[in-house]
Structures are given as C-alpha cells and as structure tokens.
Design a protein around this motif. Structure first.
Motif, PDB file in Angstrom:
ATOM      1  N   GLU A 193      -1.226  -1.847   7.043  1.00 51.96           N
ATOM      2  CA  GLU A 193      -1.434  -0.413   7.148  1.00 51.96           C
ATOM      3  C   GLU A 193      -0.242   0.338   6.565  1.00 51.96           C
ATOM      4  O   GLU A 193       0.845  -0.210   6.405  1.00 51.96           O
ATOM      5  N   LEU A 194      -0.485   1.615   6.253  1.00 54.02           N
ATOM      6  CA  LEU A 194       0.620   2.451   5.807  1.00 54.02           C
ATOM      7  C   LEU A 194       1.669   2.529   6.916  1.00 54.02           C
ATOM      8  O   LEU A 194       1.334   2.696   8.090  1.00 54.02           O
ATOM      9  N   PHE A 236      -5.722  -2.423   3.087  1.00 55.39           N
ATOM     10  CA  PHE A 236      -5.303  -1.489   4.128  1.00 55.39           C
ATOM     11  C   PHE A 236      -5.549  -2.050   5.526  1.00 55.39           C
ATOM     12  O   PHE A 236      -4.941  -1.581   6.490  1.00 55.39           O
ATOM     13  N   ARG A 237      -6.452  -3.026   5.632  1.00 57.22           N
ATOM     14  CA  ARG A 237      -6.674  -3.664   6.936  1.00 57.22           C
ATOM     15  C   ARG A 237      -5.577  -4.677   7.252  1.00 57.22           C
ATOM     16  O   ARG A 237      -5.177  -4.821   8.410  1.00 57.22           O
ATOM     17  N   PRO A 295       0.818  -1.216   0.000  1.00 59.38           N
ATOM     18  CA  PRO A 295       0.000   0.000   0.000  1.00 59.38           C
ATOM     19  C   PRO A 295       0.851   1.266   0.000  1.00 59.38           C
ATOM     20  O   PRO A 295       0.467   2.282  -0.593  1.00 59.38           O
ATOM     21  N   ASP A 296       2.010   1.217   0.671  1.00 62.75           N
ATOM     22  CA  ASP A 296       2.908   2.384   0.679  1.00 62.75           C
ATOM     23  C   ASP A 296       3.308   2.766  -0.742  1.00 62.75           C
ATOM     24  O   ASP A 296       3.268   3.943  -1.123  1.00 62.75           O
ATOM     25  N   ALA A 337      -8.234  -0.789  -1.151  1.00 67.06           N
ATOM     26  CA  ALA A 337      -9.267  -0.482  -0.159  1.00 67.06           C
ATOM     27  C   ALA A 337     -10.429  -1.472  -0.255  1.00 67.06           C
ATOM     28  O   ALA A 337     -10.931  -1.957   0.767  1.00 67.06           O
ATOM     29  N   LYS A 382       3.819   7.520   6.234  1.00 70.02           N
ATOM     30  CA  LYS A 382       2.826   8.491   6.702  1.00 70.02           C
ATOM     31  C   LYS A 382       3.477   9.842   6.961  1.00 70.02           C
ATOM     32  O   LYS A 382       2.906  10.891   6.634  1.00 70.02           O
TER      33      LYS A 382
END
Length: 334
Positions: free
Chosen positions: A195-196, A191-192, A121-122, A186, A201
């Motif tokens: 996570e980022l 994302f669950r 996801p990043d 998503a 972030k």
C-alpha cells in the motif's frame, strides 16, 4: 568408360550440395549476427540484465540516432558558431531520446513478468502527480494567451516564452507512460501487496489540497475586484493578488519537490527486499544519461572536467534527481 561421366556427375552434385549447405550456413550465420546486433541496439527496450555489453550498445544506438536527428533538423541560430549549433542540437536530441525512452523499459518489464513486485507504488504515484503538474505548466505557457500576457507584464514585453512544442509533447508523453505504469500496478495487484506509505499519502494529500484551494482563491479575488469595479482588469502588480501565473509557478515547485523525494521510496524498497528485481535498470540509466547530457548543454559545452564535476546540477545527478530538475529547467520552470 561409361562409368567416368557418371562418377564426374556424382562428384559435381556432391560439390554443389556442399556449396549449397555452406552458403545456407553462412547466410544463417549472417542473419543470426544481424539479429544479435539489432537486439543489442534495442537493448533499452528488450534487455533486463543490464550487462555491460547491452548497456554500451544500447546507449551508443541512442547516440547514433540522436546525432542523425540533430544533424538533419534545423539548428538554434541564436548560438554563435555552426559547430556549436550542431553539437548543441545533437546533445539536445540525444538526451531528449534518452528521457523519452526511459519510461518504456519499466512498462515492458511489468508486462513480461505479469507482475509489479519490486516496483514502489509510492514512486509511481508521485511520478504521475509530478508530471501532471509539469504538463499543466507547459500546456498553459504554450497555448494560453492569458498566461503569456501575465508573464510579459511581470518580465517585460520582450520576455521570451521558453516553453516549446517539444516540451508539451514530452510532458504529455511522460504523463501518459507514468499513468500506464500505475494502471499496471493496479491491474497486477501491486497496491494490495504494497500500500501507499503514510508519509507519501500525507504529501500527496497536502499537494492536492493546495492545488485545489489556490484556484478558488484566484476566482474569489477576481470576483471581489470585479464586484467593486466593473471595469477592473487584472494587472500583475495588483497588491495581494492571486493569479494563474503564480499558480503555475507553484505547480513547478511541486514538480521540483517531487523530483527530489520520489526516488526515496524505491531506494527503501530495494534495501528492504535486498534486491532490485522488478525495477528496470534502464529506467535509471537513461534518466541519468539524459540528466548528464542536459547538464552538459546547460554548461554551454565546457568540457573541462573539473568545472563539470563541481557543477551543482551534476552533483545532484549523482543522486539520480537532477534529470528531472533539468527537464523543468529546460522548459523555464526554474
């Protein structure tokens, strides 16, 4: 005597039936081979194995299509010779196709698997942010007369705006496909499960703050100047000024910075999982191919191997980041 015509008719019928079966089998075999060839040619969109045969055939099909487009469409008349114009146009279209197609394999893979496990996801969020900056840059330079005037104030009235319509189209296309990939993460719960990361972030937060604060400074500076002098008209040489041209340059540096770091989270994830399942090999193959061809065009087609290997941008390509640096370079970002 009456049996002979009957035997002959039976024999003819048998021969015709065998001929029909042979013809049908041959036709089915030909159809099967054609389907196999088409599948191989479309392997950038359909293949998930990354086998040598599919890679070679897929890249060759892009070469053929790019060469056909480059041969038919108008050439860059600023180049010195017809041969040079043709080769440059072919290389340009091949790497344009490679970069454009490179976004689809991952989207298709996610859809087929109904999962984004294995995809960082990043990486995807950074991709969206980078292409958003790139799209803003190309759109402003292509359509905004204010930006074009500021650019000529700084670089001379004869300065050429290098951003073209295809740059804008590519930026919007890349941004759209990057957004689709993030939406897939998503939707499939990516994302669950992952996570980022905290560093990413922080990077994203800093970029968003800077991108939001700088326009406020531009507006505040212009308002202050106008309040002091109602006839004020911005000039690029105004001391201590904040302006939209520098804001776009800042976005270009953000894009380049993201290009340098965005693959790192995916590499880390691959290492942690001890697997690249879920990460489309075609994504990087096409990106890498486009970068090499773009380097080749920037080097003005000097095919001397030693010079090509020591070219800085080619060395960056080895680390899979030069492709995006060259996208921005091709549009005047650096």
């Amino acid at each position: 005597t009456a049996q002979r015509p009957l035997d002959r008719a039976t024999e003819d019928f048998t021969l015709n039936d065998e001929h029909h079966r042979t013809s049908s089998t041959s036709q089915e075999s030909t159809t099967g081979r054609c389907r196999h060839v088409i599948t191989l040619m479309a392997s950038p969109l359909t293949d998930e194995t990354g086998s040598a045969k599919s890679v070679v055939t897929g890249l060759f099909s892009l070469l053929v299509v790019g060469a056909a487009i480059g041969a038919v469409l108008p050439k860059n008349q600023a180049l010195p010779t017809p041969w040079y114009r043709s080769v440059s146009a072919i290389i340009g279209w091949v790497y344009f196709l490679a970069w454009s197609v490179s976004f689809y394999p991952q989207v298709i893979t996610n859809f087929k698997r109904r999962s984004t496990v294995g995809l960082s996801p990043d990486f995807c969020v950074l991709n969206v942010l980078g292409f958003a900056c790139y799209a803003a840059y190309t759109i402003a330079f292509f359509w905004s007369t204010t930006i074009q005037d500021l650019y000529r104030q700084r670089h001379g009235q004869d300065a050429e705006i290098t951003v073209q319509a295809n740059d804008v189209a590519f930026a919007l296309h890349a941004l759209t496909l990057s957004l689709v990939t993030v939406l897939q993460i998503a939707y499939y719960g990516g994302f669950r499960s992952i996570e980022l990361s905290t560093p990413i972030k922080g990077v994203i937060g800093c970029i968003l703050v800077v991108c939001a604060v700088y326009p406020i400074l531009i507006v505040d500076f212009a308002t202050t100047q106008y309040r002091n002098d109602p006839t004020y008209r911005y000039h690029d040489k105004t001391p201590g000024s904040f302006n939209w041209l520098d804001y776009l340059y800042m976005l270009s540096f953000v894009k380049i910075g993201i290009s340098l770091i965005k693959y790192i989270p995916q590499v880390i994830l691959n290492y942690q999982r001890k697997s690249t399942t879920g990460w489309s090999i075609w994504n990087i193959l096409l990106d890498f191919t486009g970068g090499i061809l773009s380097d080749l065009q920037v080097c003005r087609l000097k095919l001397i191997l030693f010079s090509f290997l020591v070219n800085i941008s080619t060395l960056k390509n080895i680390f899979f980041v030069s492709s995006l640096l060259n996208r921005t370079a091709g549009s005047g970002l650096c």
